[in-house]
Design an enzyme around this catalytic site. Structure first.
Site, mmCIF file in Angstrom:
data_model
loop_
_atom_site.group_PDB
_atom_site.id
_atom_site.type_symbol
_atom_site.label_atom_id
_atom_site.label_comp_id
_atom_site.label_asym_id
_atom_site.label_seq_id
_atom_site.Cartn_x
_atom_site.Cartn_y
_atom_site.Cartn_z
ATOM 1 N N GLU A 115 0.822 -1.215 0.000
ATOM 2 C CA GLU A 115 0.000 0.000 0.000
ATOM 3 C C GLU A 115 0.860 1.271 0.000
ATOM 4 O O GLU A 115 0.635 2.198 0.764
ATOM 5 C CB GLU A 115 -0.964 -0.007 1.190
ATOM 6 C CG GLU A 115 -1.936 -1.173 1.126
ATOM 7 C CD GLU A 115 -3.041 -1.137 2.174
ATOM 8 O OE1 GLU A 115 -2.790 -0.608 3.277
ATOM 9 O OE2 GLU A 115 -4.139 -1.644 1.897
ATOM 10 N N ASP A 157 -8.955 -8.706 3.885
ATOM 11 C CA ASP A 157 -8.654 -7.654 4.863
ATOM 12 C C ASP A 157 -9.706 -7.589 5.961
ATOM 13 O O ASP A 157 -10.530 -6.675 5.947
ATOM 14 C CB ASP A 157 -8.568 -6.303 4.122
ATOM 15 C CG ASP A 157 -7.864 -5.244 4.942
ATOM 16 O OD1 ASP A 157 -7.305 -5.587 5.992
ATOM 17 O OD2 ASP A 157 -7.891 -4.075 4.530
ATOM 18 N N GLU A 179 -12.612 -1.991 11.966
ATOM 19 C CA GLU A 179 -12.541 -1.203 10.731
ATOM 20 C C GLU A 179 -13.705 -1.504 9.790
ATOM 21 O O GLU A 179 -14.300 -0.593 9.219
ATOM 22 C CB GLU A 179 -11.206 -1.484 10.024
ATOM 23 C CG GLU A 179 -11.087 -0.787 8.684
ATOM 24 C CD GLU A 179 -9.740 -1.017 8.009
ATOM 25 O OE1 GLU A 179 -8.836 -1.598 8.637
ATOM 26 O OE2 GLU A 179 -9.610 -0.614 6.837
HETATM 27 C C1 GCV Z 1 -2.372 0.399 8.357
HETATM 28 C C2 GCV Z 1 -6.109 -1.932 5.487
HETATM 29 C C3 GCV Z 1 -6.446 -0.659 6.191
HETATM 30 C C4 GCV Z 1 -5.240 0.259 6.276
HETATM 31 C C5 GCV Z 1 -4.104 -0.502 6.962
HETATM 32 C C6 GCV Z 1 -3.819 -1.767 6.166
HETATM 33 C C7 GCV Z 1 -2.739 -2.643 6.793
HETATM 34 O O1 GCV Z 1 -5.866 -1.696 4.136
HETATM 35 O O2 GCV Z 1 -7.523 -0.028 5.547
HETATM 36 O O3 GCV Z 1 -5.615 1.407 7.003
HETATM 37 O O4 GCV Z 1 -2.960 0.287 7.071
HETATM 38 O O5 GCV Z 1 -4.988 -2.537 6.092
HETATM 39 O O6 GCV Z 1 -3.093 -3.640 7.394
HETATM 40 O O7 GCV Z 1 -1.577 -2.337 6.648
#
Ligand code: GCV
Length: 699
Positions: free
Chosen positions: A298, A377, A405
């Site tokens: 990411e 996720d 989340e």
């Molecule tokens: C810390 C998901 C979340 C991100 C997070 C990522 C991860 O994509 O939306 O906010 O980033 O997971 O686990 O690294």
């Protein structure tokens, strides 16, 4: 509100903050007795042994008991003792419960309760075990029990930012206010909350905390260097309760902080920079735990930029921390987040396995590859990650998310203990085989051809749901998730509803029985309730992009994130079969590779995770997919209304501050769940044109 600080000033608590599962009254059964703490003579007790003494002194001072001189231990009601041997069977084999340094043995005999451990850490766990048992610790039948954690690595990861991120805020995916560690770009001057938090965590079973976000920004990078003394203050707040501190570090640190032109893991200057950085960290914090790394994920930098593998990257860091006994938690959350939605071949679910399985056996002994429990996720329902079964010669940690989340942002009452329990018990090689928890505990059946003896465990990690909110977790009931996570890391075989019961007994000691009944009525099946009114049948990601709160069925459909459901006028779901789809089913060992491949055997709740089917496809429940969607969404909201009714009938039995906050959260849950029901039903009705057989209102 919470209990007042005790007369001795210990434990350190902020009385204006909710006491969670350690109100003063929870310590009354122990504190009303005569208690001796016996730790080895010779020199000062270590800091954790001192904590046990202080806890006992405070509890007995507050509740009318007494501290008994260790010389007179024979006259005490309770003896807490560190001994070279706990009295458990002699010659306990390595890896057995009795040999574990965190183990403790409880004996109840002839009116005396004795807790023995070979280390002060074990003794602290034994102390909190007594607290959990309450009066039962003293009144149940006589006997001897030894308790040991399933793995030594039981971790919480904070996604807290030092500087407020313009989009993600102070705590990424945090729904409980600001950070308990940082405020306004600095480590907080007052770390009372951290000390109080460490006590709560120790009482639940957690023993390691990573204190900053895995997305490491420029300000956060400095924790590794300029701010080390500040990190040391945080570590000092955790240490009395036996919790070790870890840091998330940026892969680009040698460039960002060291002024080098490269972060190539095979470059000698880079290696030297990390060695020096690690030396400074351990010189400042001798019991520091290690580094957590999100690399090539990411947008975070990583070794791919230099044509190096994850094993190259992780091993370079591992070499830097190894002289200090440090660990590297290397996250496997690596996938293409710039995917073209038109590309039907790339399947994000495959990514962790495809990136990491080829490197099995290459990772150093002190590298732990940390893999999310599901291949996408932290969805309300997704398959287990096949990568967890695919690296028998690698230390693996299973990663979970306590912060909700994708499960309602701690505005919805959703208890996750049952979901986690189901995942941890998932038998990767078929009924009765090794589970996800076994693999994380170093017991992969193909490990070194020996079946794994637990010595190469990676343990458990989860993203914390705590912030500076007065209840710690926004929704007071979300405290139960944090408590349950700790308890399940200690023993993944615990009954999650039993854990909820423990949480109620500790949090609301002596409460009206309606409190317990209501918590069960509201929370026991709340995971399934949430699933019913949100994304159906394992299809995943129907949330609003970015915030991940509220319904938006096509929010991610034409995006670069690789999370698609392919709903059209005829059907929905992702074909991940070997026969006609992405081949993802082939990443599982037998029997699951075939169970998931076939429409005859795939479990209904995961149907759309593995298959694209017409709306008229008949589930094994006998319903069509479309009718299932309508029925579950109507039922999901009805279940929320039923929870609200149960809550309203008993709200007066809860402390007023808890009642007020829960009532407020329920109002939002009803609003949001109504939105979910109507948006998802309307979406599928408009796509399919198929009416609800029961003729209910769909827009
Ligand atoms: C810390 C998901 C979340 C991100 C997070 C990522 C991860 O994509 O939306 O906010 O980033 O997971 O686990 O690294």
């Amino acid at each position: 509100m919470s209990s007042p600080a005790t007369a001795t000033g210990f434990p350190v608590v902020d009385p204006s903050v909710h006491a969670a599962w350690l109100p003063d009254a929870a310590l009354a059964p122990l504190g009303s007795r005569r208690v001796a703490v016996v730790v080895p003579d010779g020199g000062a007790p270590d800091v954790v042994a001192q904590t046990v003494r202080d806890e006992v002194a405070a509890a007995t001072a507050a509740h009318g008991g007494a501290v008994v001189d260790p010389q007179q231990a024979g006259t005490a009601d309770v003896v807490l003792a560190v001994r070279a041997s706990t009295g458990a069977p002699a010659g306990a084999p390595a890896g057995s419960a009795a040999a574990d340094p965190e183990a403790f043995t409880l004996t109840r005999a002839l009116g005396m309760v004795t807790v023995t451990a070979t280390t002060s850490h074990g003794l602290l766990h034994g102390l909190f075990h007594l607290v959990r048992l309450g009066e039962h610790a003293f009144t149940d039948p006589d006997g001897t029990w030894t308790h040991a954690p399933t793995t030594a690595l039981r971790m919480l990861d904070h996604w807290d930012n030092v500087a407020v991120h313009p989009v993600m805020g102070q705590v990424e995916r945090g729904y409980s206010g600001g950070s308990i560690f940082y405020d306004d770009g600095q480590v907080r001057a007052d770390l009372t909350r951290v000390a109080q938090y460490s006590r709560l965590l120790a009482a639940s079973g957690i023993n390691r905390v990573a204190i900053n976000n895995v997305n490491v920004g420029p300000r956060e990078s400095l924790l590794l260097t300029d701010d080390l003394d500040e990190v040391a203050r945080i570590a000092a707040a955790f240490r009395p309760y036996g919790i070790r501190t870890h840091l998330s570090v940026s892969w680009a640190s040698p460039v960002r902080l060291g002024g080098l032109t490269t972060s190539d893991p095979l470059d000698e200057d880079v290696r030297a920079w990390w060695r020096a950085a690690a030396d400074r960290v351990w010189a400042t914090i001798p019991d520091f735990g290690g580094f957590v790394v999100k690399a090539d994920s990411e947008g975070q930098p990583g070794p791919f930029a230099y044509g190096r593998s994850h094993a190259d990257g992780a091993n370079m860091l591992a070499a830097a921390v190894a002289p200090h006994g440090g660990l590297v938690h290397w996250r496997a959350f690596v996938y293409d987040h710039t995917q073209d939605w038109r590309d039907r071949k790339t399947d994000r679910a495959r990514a962790a396995y495809d990136h990491f399985a080829p490197h099995d056996g290459e990772f150093a002994d002190n590298v732990i590859v940390q893999i999310k429990h599901g291949p996408l996720d932290f969805q309300v329902r997704e398959a287990v990650s096949p990568a967890i079964a695919a690296l028998p010669r690698t230390r693996l940690a299973a990663e979970f998310q306590v912060t909700t989340e994708y499960l309602g942002h701690q505005k919805h009452a959703v208890y996750l203990g049952r979901m986690w329990s189901e995942l941890l018990r998932f038998p990767y090689w078929g009924e009765g085989s090794a589970t996800m928890a076994d693999v994380a505990a170093g017991r992969h059946p193909e490990s070194d051809g020996t079946g794994g003896d637990g010595t190469r465990a990676g343990g458990f990690a989860a993203v914390s749901n705590v912030g500076d909110d007065v209840f710690w977790t926004g929704h007071p009931f979300a405290q139960a998730n944090l408590y349950a996570w700790g308890r399940l890391t200690w023993d993944p075989t615990l009954d999650p509803i039993g854990i909820l019961d423990e949480w109620v007994s500790l949090t609301f000691p002596g409460a009206d029985p309606r409190v317990r009944e209501t918590v069960h009525a509201v929370l026991d099946e709340s995971w399934e309730t949430y699933e019913r009114y949100t994304a159906p049948l394992g299809v995943c990601f129907m949330v609003k992009p970015h915030t991940h709160y509220g319904p938006d069925p096509d929010g991610y459909e034409y995006s670069p994130w690789g999370t698609y459901h392919f709903a059209d006028r005829d059907g929905v779901g992702v074909d991940r079969t070997r026969a006609t789809g992405t081949g993802f089913t082939g990443q599982y060992p037998a029997p699951w590779r075939d169970v998931y491949e076939s429409l005859e055997t795939v479990p209904d709740e995961l149907l759309l995770f593995f298959h694209h089917v017409p709306y008229g496809h008949v589930l094994r429940s006998g319903k069509t997919v479309i009718q299932h969607v309508y029925d579950t969404h109507f039922e999901g909201l009805e279940r929320v209304h039923a929870a609200v009714e149960a809550w309203q009938a008993a709200a007066d039995a809860f402390p007023p501050d808890v009642a007020e906050r829960v009532t407020e959260r329920f109002a939002e849950q009803v609003r949001s769940a109504t939105d979910w029901r109507d948006v998802v039903n309307t979406y599928f009705f408009r796509k399919s044109g198929i009416p609800d057989a029961a003729g209910r209102t769909i827009y």
